[in-house]
Write a protein that holds these residues in place. Sequence first.
Motif, PDB file in Angstrom:
ATOM      1  N   PHE A  11       0.829  -1.206   0.000  1.00 14.97           N
ATOM      2  CA  PHE A  11       0.000   0.000   0.000  1.00 14.97           C
ATOM      3  C   PHE A  11       0.865   1.258   0.000  1.00 14.97           C
ATOM      4  N   PRO A  12       0.717   2.122  -1.018  1.00 14.36           N
ATOM      5  CA  PRO A  12       1.499   3.360  -1.043  1.00 14.36           C
ATOM      6  C   PRO A  12       1.045   4.377   0.003  1.00 14.36           C
ATOM      7  N   GLY A  13      -0.228   4.351   0.400  1.00 15.30           N
ATOM      8  CA  GLY A  13      -0.720   5.251   1.437  1.00 15.30           C
ATOM      9  C   GLY A  13      -0.651   4.556   2.789  1.00 15.30           C
ATOM     10  N   ARG A  14      -0.085   5.254   3.797  1.00 12.90           N
ATOM     11  CA  ARG A  14       0.049   4.683   5.140  1.00 12.90           C
ATOM     12  C   ARG A  14      -0.416   5.694   6.172  1.00 12.90           C
ATOM     13  N   ALA A  15      -1.129   5.232   7.152  1.00 14.83           N
ATOM     14  CA  ALA A  15      -1.568   6.083   8.260  1.00 14.83           C
ATOM     15  C   ALA A  15      -1.473   5.267   9.540  1.00 14.83           C
ATOM     16  N   LEU A  16      -1.452   5.954  10.670  1.00 18.48           N
ATOM     17  CA  LEU A  16      -1.333   5.319  11.970  1.00 18.48           C
ATOM     18  C   LEU A  16      -2.448   5.845  12.866  1.00 18.48           C
ATOM     19  N   ASP A  17      -3.070   4.949  13.622  1.00 22.94           N
ATOM     20  CA  ASP A  17      -4.105   5.344  14.577  1.00 22.94           C
ATOM     21  C   ASP A  17      -3.853   4.631  15.902  1.00 22.94           C
ATOM     22  N   LYS A  18      -4.080   5.342  16.989  1.00 20.98           N
ATOM     23  CA  LYS A  18      -3.931   4.767  18.328  1.00 20.98           C
ATOM     24  C   LYS A  18      -5.218   4.044  18.708  1.00 20.98           C
ATOM     25  N   ILE A  19      -5.076   2.873  19.281  1.00 24.70           N
ATOM     26  CA  ILE A  19      -6.227   2.114  19.778  1.00 24.70           C
ATOM     27  C   ILE A  19      -6.524   2.600  21.191  1.00 24.70           C
ATOM     28  N   ARG A  20      -7.751   3.033  21.419  1.00 22.75           N
ATOM     29  CA  ARG A  20      -8.163   3.543  22.725  1.00 22.75           C
ATOM     30  C   ARG A  20      -8.922   2.456  23.492  1.00 22.75           C
ATOM     31  N   TYR A  21      -8.843   2.521  24.797  1.00 28.21           N
ATOM     32  CA  TYR A  21      -9.572   1.564  25.629  1.00 28.21           C
ATOM     33  C   TYR A  21     -11.061   1.591  25.278  1.00 28.21           C
ATOM     34  N   GLY A  22     -11.599   2.786  25.021  1.00 26.94           N
ATOM     35  CA  GLY A  22     -13.012   2.926  24.684  1.00 26.94           C
ATOM     36  C   GLY A  22     -13.390   2.299  23.353  1.00 26.94           C
ATOM     37  N   ASP A  23     -12.414   1.869  22.554  1.00 25.94           N
ATOM     38  CA  ASP A  23     -12.685   1.198  21.278  1.00 25.94           C
ATOM     39  C   ASP A  23     -13.043  -0.272  21.466  1.00 25.94           C
ATOM     40  N   THR A  24     -12.850  -0.780  22.675  1.00 27.08           N
ATOM     41  CA  THR A  24     -13.046  -2.218  22.909  1.00 27.08           C
ATOM     42  C   THR A  24     -14.499  -2.538  23.236  1.00 27.08           C
ATOM     43  N   ASP A  25     -14.851  -3.797  23.034  1.00 19.20           N
ATOM     44  CA  ASP A  25     -16.198  -4.265  23.351  1.00 19.20           C
ATOM     45  C   ASP A  25     -16.151  -5.217  24.544  1.00 19.20           C
ATOM     46  N   ARG A  26     -17.251  -5.846  24.849  1.00 18.19           N
ATOM     47  CA  ARG A  26     -17.340  -6.722  26.026  1.00 18.19           C
ATOM     48  C   ARG A  26     -16.386  -7.901  25.979  1.00 18.19           C
ATOM     49  N   GLN A  27     -15.967  -8.294  24.765  1.00 22.04           N
ATOM     50  CA  GLN A  27     -15.022  -9.413  24.636  1.00 22.04           C
ATOM     51  C   GLN A  27     -13.570  -8.962  24.796  1.00 22.04           C
ATOM     52  N   GLY A  28     -13.353  -7.655  24.926  1.00 21.55           N
ATOM     53  CA  GLY A  28     -12.006  -7.157  25.147  1.00 21.55           C
ATOM     54  C   GLY A  28     -11.210  -6.860  23.888  1.00 21.55           C
ATOM     55  N   ASN A  32     -16.113  -3.983  16.039  1.00 20.99           N
ATOM     56  CA  ASN A  32     -16.040  -3.982  14.575  1.00 20.99           C
ATOM     57  C   ASN A  32     -16.404  -2.632  13.961  1.00 20.99           C
ATOM     58  N   ALA A  33     -17.236  -1.829  14.606  1.00 18.31           N
ATOM     59  CA  ALA A  33     -17.582  -0.506  14.081  1.00 18.31           C
ATOM     60  C   ALA A  33     -16.376   0.424  14.071  1.00 18.31           C
ATOM     61  N   VAL A  34     -15.436   0.200  14.981  1.00 13.42           N
ATOM     62  CA  VAL A  34     -14.238   1.041  15.046  1.00 13.42           C
ATOM     63  C   VAL A  34     -13.324   0.766  13.852  1.00 13.42           C
ATOM     64  N   PHE A  35     -13.407  -0.418  13.277  1.00 10.68           N
ATOM     65  CA  PHE A  35     -12.617  -0.727  12.087  1.00 10.68           C
ATOM     66  C   PHE A  35     -12.927   0.304  10.993  1.00 10.68           C
ATOM     67  N   ALA A  36     -14.200   0.679  10.858  1.00 11.77           N
ATOM     68  CA  ALA A  36     -14.596   1.674   9.847  1.00 11.77           C
ATOM     69  C   ALA A  36     -13.962   3.035  10.145  1.00 11.77           C
ATOM     70  N   SER A  37     -13.823   3.377  11.422  1.00  8.90           N
ATOM     71  CA  SER A  37     -13.167   4.639  11.784  1.00  8.90           C
ATOM     72  C   SER A  37     -11.685   4.598  11.429  1.00  8.90           C
ATOM     73  N   PHE A  38     -11.035   3.471  11.660  1.00  8.29           N
ATOM     74  CA  PHE A  38      -9.637   3.337  11.275  1.00  8.29           C
ATOM     75  C   PHE A  38      -9.488   3.503   9.752  1.00  8.29           C
ATOM     76  N   LEU A  39     -10.383   2.878   8.991  1.00  7.33           N
ATOM     77  CA  LEU A  39     -10.335   2.991   7.535  1.00  7.33           C
ATOM     78  C   LEU A  39     -10.532   4.439   7.094  1.00  7.33           C
TER      79      LEU A  39
END
Length: 149
Positions: A11-28, A32-39
């Motif tokens: 991939f020629p385009g690269r970006a970085l995002d920090k994973i926040r505790y609030g991004d997690t669900d009950r399984q830890g 999956n909705a946060v994946f769309a935010s990363f994209l």
Amino acid sequence: MHDNEIRIDDFPGRALDKIRYGDTDRQGHVNNAVFASFLETGRVELLHLGQHPVADDGCSFVIAHLGVDFLAEIIWPGEVVIGTRVTKVGSSSIRLTQALFQRDTCNATAETVIVHVDQETKRSRHLSSEAVDYLTGLMGSLDRRSPTR
């Protein structure tokens, strides 16, 4: 080709995002909705933050299609690397292939189609020749199959 053969180097385009505790669900793991935010982070950095503005004045981009294949969990804490590649440039639309990586694992692949839209008329507007040239340069070439399934 197996999905674990997809590399950020594809991939020629690269970006970085920090994973926040609030991004997690009950399984830890990251919801999956946060994946769309990363994209979205990857798309925004490719289309809006570079030295080559893609949208004309008075225009914006709208998503016409977003398809995501979830391949592996993303776990907090950490960061995710977003790879973005242009796979097709139409007269007013752009098709992107993206992938999310945590460490060296490809956790998801996605295909997105976005349309260049006039904000006043709400109708699609042709991309400028400068935008087409810039986007075509981000297509890259792969000797392997595209990472979307």
